[in-house]
Scaffold this active site. Structure first.
Site, PDB file in Angstrom:
ATOM      1  N   GLY A 106      44.834  73.557  50.154  1.00  0.00           N
ATOM      2  CA  GLY A 106      45.827  74.519  49.675  1.00  0.00           C
ATOM      3  C   GLY A 106      45.183  75.687  48.947  1.00  0.00           C
ATOM      4  N   LYS A 121      51.988  74.534  61.383  1.00  0.00           N
ATOM      5  CA  LYS A 121      53.138  75.344  61.003  1.00  0.00           C
ATOM      6  C   LYS A 121      52.832  76.827  60.851  1.00  0.00           C
ATOM      7  CE  LYS A 121      55.962  71.825  58.854  1.00  0.00           C
ATOM      8  NZ  LYS A 121      55.569  70.959  57.760  1.00  0.00           N
TER       9      LYS A 121
HETATM   10  P1  ADP Z   1      44.521  72.471  58.065  1.00  0.00           P
HETATM   11  O1  ADP Z   1      44.728  71.187  57.293  1.00  0.00           O
HETATM   12  O2  ADP Z   1      43.133  72.589  58.606  1.00  0.00           O
HETATM   13  O3  ADP Z   1      44.959  73.678  57.277  1.00  0.00           O
HETATM   14  P2  ADP Z   1      47.065  72.217  59.354  1.00  0.00           P
HETATM   15  O4  ADP Z   1      47.458  71.163  58.383  1.00  0.00           O
HETATM   16  O5  ADP Z   1      47.740  73.505  59.301  1.00  0.00           O
HETATM   17  O6  ADP Z   1      45.485  72.413  59.352  1.00  0.00           O
HETATM   18  O7  ADP Z   1      47.334  71.678  60.838  1.00  0.00           O
HETATM   19  C1  ADP Z   1      46.792  70.494  61.338  1.00  0.00           C
HETATM   20  C2  ADP Z   1      47.759  69.777  62.231  1.00  0.00           C
HETATM   21  O8  ADP Z   1      48.219  70.625  63.271  1.00  0.00           O
HETATM   22  C3  ADP Z   1      47.104  68.611  62.911  1.00  0.00           C
HETATM   23  O9  ADP Z   1      47.714  67.423  62.455  1.00  0.00           O
HETATM   24  C4  ADP Z   1      47.374  68.845  64.395  1.00  0.00           C
HETATM   25  O10 ADP Z   1      47.743  67.673  65.084  1.00  0.00           O
HETATM   26  C5  ADP Z   1      48.521  69.817  64.366  1.00  0.00           C
HETATM   27  N1  ADP Z   1      48.598  70.600  65.615  1.00  0.00           N
HETATM   28  C6  ADP Z   1      47.630  71.346  66.159  1.00  0.00           C
HETATM   29  N2  ADP Z   1      48.029  71.873  67.338  1.00  0.00           N
HETATM   30  C7  ADP Z   1      49.287  71.457  67.529  1.00  0.00           C
HETATM   31  C8  ADP Z   1      50.251  71.655  68.576  1.00  0.00           C
HETATM   32  N3  ADP Z   1      49.971  72.389  69.631  1.00  0.00           N
HETATM   33  N4  ADP Z   1      51.454  71.047  68.437  1.00  0.00           N
HETATM   34  C9  ADP Z   1      51.736  70.298  67.366  1.00  0.00           C
HETATM   35  N5  ADP Z   1      50.881  70.064  66.356  1.00  0.00           N
HETATM   36  C10 ADP Z   1      49.671  70.639  66.437  1.00  0.00           C
END
Ligand code: ADP
Ligand code: MG
Length: 397
Positions: A376, A200
């Site tokens: 977070g 996001k």
């Molecule tokens: P983190 O937990 O490391 O902060 P996030 O929670 O923001 O990372 O994002 C992780 C999620 O983003 C993963 O579940 C992954 O599948 C998703 N993601 C990554 N690239 C894409 C994409 N191109 N389209 C949709 N979802 C994505």
């Protein structure tokens, strides 16, 4: 950033030490701890307090029990697991406050360990209720916070109680988190490169905003890249786009320009008809994006370009995977970035739950300088916010 008093500066012998830890661990179907990384991350602090002859009272939350006791969220499995790790009995209190708990604390000898039951069995915990904080504080003499993962929340056990016990100090894990994340934000070795991905844009835009003032280059990937590409007027098919963030994305692009930050967006993509797709996918460049497909990973040309930037970096902060790495078909970009960081001589700092999972999936967790234990909390830290659980601790004298 923060200059907080350390556990090392406190005389612990014979003292009752209230230590807030983050034992919010996943449990398997049999109710056993299925991943104990959060417990092992606190072991250094726990062992130190025991060795110094402190009477250790551990407190944590587990899950979201809605402010009332729920056996599903009992810390009993954690007490058993920790007993095994320490090779000594860790008693579990039936509650976190009250006369019975007080009695158990009175019975503690030097080096003994008592784990309080889930602090979120009381709704007062998340309300940071004053009286509840007092009840927790009445159990102990000294406060230690080693729960970085909960430091962005002003709750009774993470913030309220810190004001009622003296000294209130940082545990070793907390200290490490502050040191690595704080140094990256205030005095990084350069070039300093940020790698941001994940789902996001909305969650990550505040991080981009803060990092823009600090980094030399930002490498963008993952789902959020498509909000930026669309903001630049490019075709992104059915990729994840947050329409309500387009204006903000445009403003950040302008800001990056005026700050002289290299703001890199993917040049090519692994695209497919759906997230579940396994055999049907292809590589496309920005110019030939198929209008009915979605971008699910950065492509090989982008990997090559990002790797080159990472190879010459001296500090790297990485938050958010480059693609839907849970599906092997779309994991290559994320794995390539993980390998580039592992091979790099730079100080490498990983933040975010999914990024940590990706690094583990690549088997490279020992090749990074620091993997933050707080999802977070590390995001808010990187946004430049003050974390209440850290702020409440005593400053170094
Ligand atoms: P983190 O937990 O490391 O902060 P996030 O929670 O923001 O990372 O994002 C992780 C999620 O983003 C993963 O579940 C992954 O599948 C998703 N993601 C990554 N690239 C894409 C994409 N191109 N389209 C949709 N979802 C994505
Ligand atoms: Mg996540």
């Amino acid at each position: 950033m923060y200059n907080k008093m350390s556990l090392r500066e406190v005389n612990l012998k014979g003292e009752r030490v209230f230590c807030r830890v983050d034992f919010n661990v996943p449990l398997d179907d049999d109710g056993n701890v299925s991943d104990d990384s959060r417990i092992t991350a606190a072991l250094k602090t726990i062992r130190y307090i025991i060795d110094q002859g402190g009477k250790l009272i551990l407190a944590s939350h587990l899950g979201r029990p809605q402010g009332k006791p729920d056996p599903k969220y009992s810390l009993a499995p954690v007490a058993a697991h920790l007993s095994g790790l320490l090779g000594k009995q860790v008693r579990l209190a039936p509650e976190c406050i009250g006369p019975e708990v007080k009695k158990m604390v009175e019975d503690l000898g030097e080096g003994d360990v008592l784990l309080l039951e889930n602090v979120r069995f009381h709704s007062e915990e998340e309300k940071n209720d004053h009286i509840f904080s007092r009840q927790l504080a009445s159990l102990a003499d000294i406060y230690v916070n080693d729960a970085f993962g909960a430091a962005h929340r002003a709750h009774a056990s993470t913030e309220g109680v810190a004001h009622m016990l003296s000294p209130a100090v940082a545990g070793f894990l907390m200290e490490d988190e502050i040191r690595y994340l704080g140094k990256a934000l205030t005095d990084p070795a350069r070039p300093f490169v940020g790698v941001l991905g994940g789902a996001k844009a909305k969650d990550k835009i505040p991080v981009i905003h803060n990092l823009l003032k600090k980094v030399d280059a930002l490498l963008i990937g993952g789902g959020m890249a498509y909000t930026f590409l669309k903001a630049k007027g490019q075709e992104v098919g059915r990729s994840l786009v947050q329409e309500d963030q387009l204006d903000l994305a445009r403003r950040l692009l302008t800001e990056a320009d005026s700050q002289g930050v290299d703001f890199l967006l993917p040049e090519d993509h692994v695209v497919a008809p759906s997230v579940e797709s396994v055999t049907e996918f292809k590589i496309c460049s920005n110019g030939d994006f198929p209008p009915t497909w979605m971008g699910l990973d950065i492509g090989p040309a982008t990997v090559e370009k990002y790797t080159a930037v990472l190879n010459s970096a001296a500090t790297v902060v990485w938050n958010g995977p480059m693609g839907v790495f849970e599906n092997e078909t779309f994991a290559k970009g994320t794995m390539a970035i993980a390998h580039a960081l592992a091979a790099s001589k730079a100080v490498t700092i990983i933040g975010g739950g999914d990024s940590m999972a990706a690094v583990k999936q690549a088997g490279l967790e020992n090749r990074m300088t620091h993997i933050s234990t707080g999802g977070g909390a590390s995001l808010e830290f990187l946004e430049g916010k003050k974390l209440p659980g850290i702020q409440a601790l005593n400053d170094k004298m």
